[in-house]
Write an enzyme that holds these catalytic residues in place. Structure first.
Site, short mmCIF file in Angstrom:
data_model
loop_
_atom_site.label_atom_id
_atom_site.label_comp_id
_atom_site.label_asym_id
_atom_site.label_seq_id
_atom_site.Cartn_x
_atom_site.Cartn_y
_atom_site.Cartn_z
N THR A 190 -13.47 5.27 -0.62
CA THR A 190 -12.96 5.41 1.50
C THR A 190 -11.60 4.97 1.53
O THR A 190 -10.79 4.74 2.69
CB THR A 190 -13.28 4.11 1.93
OG1 THR A 190 -13.60 3.22 1.52
CG2 THR A 190 -15.23 4.35 2.11
N LYS A 191 -10.74 5.11 0.63
CA LYS A 191 -9.26 4.75 1.00
C LYS A 191 -8.75 5.55 0.76
O LYS A 191 -8.92 6.68 0.70
CB LYS A 191 -8.79 4.21 -0.83
CG LYS A 191 -9.41 2.10 -0.88
CD LYS A 191 -9.62 1.59 0.24
CE LYS A 191 -10.17 0.12 -0.58
NZ LYS A 191 -10.32 -1.12 0.20
#
Length: 372
Positions: A190-191
């Site tokens: 999700t970064k």
């Protein structure tokens, strides 16, 4: 429902290129610390503006490897914040050091620079000497880094940047991750730069430190099968490295899209009950998260859910209040009061570059509706 995070959308946006990169890595017959990993490290260092980057298994390990490389472990204290992913504190204890948790600035949710200076000048009794501070650049923007760097320099303390949520963010025109002794980046899916699995990378301009960490991440080997120092196993695999090379090419554009979405949210919130996130002057935010705050959080989250807008909480319980740490980790003189208040009030809107314009408008309409 528009999800608050959607890592699968990042894969679909570059599917052909990622699939080709995976096939290339599989066909190579070399799956650990090979050419893909070396190329990613070189390309990431060039993009960031450091001389060296070293891939590893995850962002937690990246922090722990930096501490080990600096010789910081048992008999040392490391100052950081309680308002963070627990990984920051876990990394300190993985290295054998003692965490000291400080409070935050209530506007930006990053470390209180004055409290850091205070504990460096007058360390809390009963703790080992403070050898390092981990500055967490939270939600996509910089800490108040200038006074932190000055205080650390004055007291001979290493400042380590936790850039897990700040790939591409800047301060005074320089990318975060180039200002301290070393920096750690998570590559969790999700970064802003995310693998399709787990991964991490750390960066530094110190060649000796980089070489030492490069050995530590693989059992302390400088020569195969011969450990010249105590090490661990923390390696970025070739498949993830190949994927990350593809995704790195889209990172700057993705960050620009995040800023555009944030601007749309800002406009939708104008005149309403919720204030847009504060921005630090002379810094560029990359909006890993777009975070709002209200003592009526649950009501606003429920109203947004009813309009098909997913939200999240980053983070619902400060590290020092979690059962694994409560009562045994040291706190700074402020007692993390602002941290505790923020944890009761913050919530995050959907934020990722693949949000379609129609989805952004649906979210903005829901935000405008909160004023009624």
């Amino acid at each position: 429902m528009i999800p608050q995070a959607n890592p699968g959308a990042g894969y679909l946006a570059q599917k052909a290129e990622i699939d080709a990169a995976v096939a290339r890595a599989l066909a190579s017959g070399w799956y650990i610390l090979g050419k893909e990993g070396e190329a990613f490290e070189q390309e990431y260092a060039a993009w960031l503006g450091t001389t060296r980057a070293i891939g590893c298994a995850n962002g937690t390990d990246a922090l722990a490897l930096i501490l080990r490389g600096l010789g910081i472990g048992e008999g040392a204290t490391v100052a950081t914040v309680s308002h963070t992913a627990v990984a920051t504190v876990a990394a300190i204890e993985m290295a054998g050091a003692t965490p000291l948790l400080l409070d935050i600035d209530p506007d930006t949710y990053t470390m209180d620079a004055e409290e850091l200076a205070a504990v460096l000048g007058d360390p809390p009794p009963g703790l080992p000497p403070i050898r390092a501070a981990i500055a967490v650049h939270l939600y996509g923007q910089a800490c108040e880094l200038d006074p932190m760097l000055a205080a650390c320099a004055e007291h001979g303390v290493a400042l380590i940047e936790d850039c897990a949520q700040a790939h591409g963010a800047t301060l005074h025109g320089r990318k975060l991750g180039t200002l301290g002794a070393a920096s750690a980046f998570s590559l969790y899916p999700t970064k802003n730069l995310g693998a399709l699995g787990d991964g991490g990378v750390l960066a530094t301009d110190d060649f000796e430190l980089a070489d030492r960490i490069g050995a530590i991440r693989q059992y302390g080997w400088k020569e195969r099968y011969i450990s010249s120092m105590v090490g661990v196993n923390s390696r970025l695999d070739e498949i993830q490295a190949a994927i990350l090379r593809v995704k790195l090419t889209a990172l700057d554009a993705g960050n620009a899209r995040r800023r555009a979405i944030a601007a749309a949210y800002d406009a939708a919130l104008a005149g309403g009950p919720l204030a847009p996130p504060a921005r630090r002057p002379d810094a560029e935010h990359v909006f890993h998260q777009y975070v709002l705050r209200s003592p009526h959080r649950s009501d606003y989250m429920a109203r947004l859910k009813a309009e098909g807008v997913g939200t999240g909480i980053h983070y619902p319980l400060p590290v020092h209040q979690q059962s694994a740490y409560e009562g045994r980790v040291a706190l700074g003189p402020a007692g993390c009061g602002e941290t505790a208040r923020a944890a009761q009030e913050v919530f995050s809107l959907p934020m990722y570059p693949e949000l379609a314009d129609e989805q952004v408008e649906r979210i903005c309409a829901a935000l405008r509706g909160l004023a009624g």
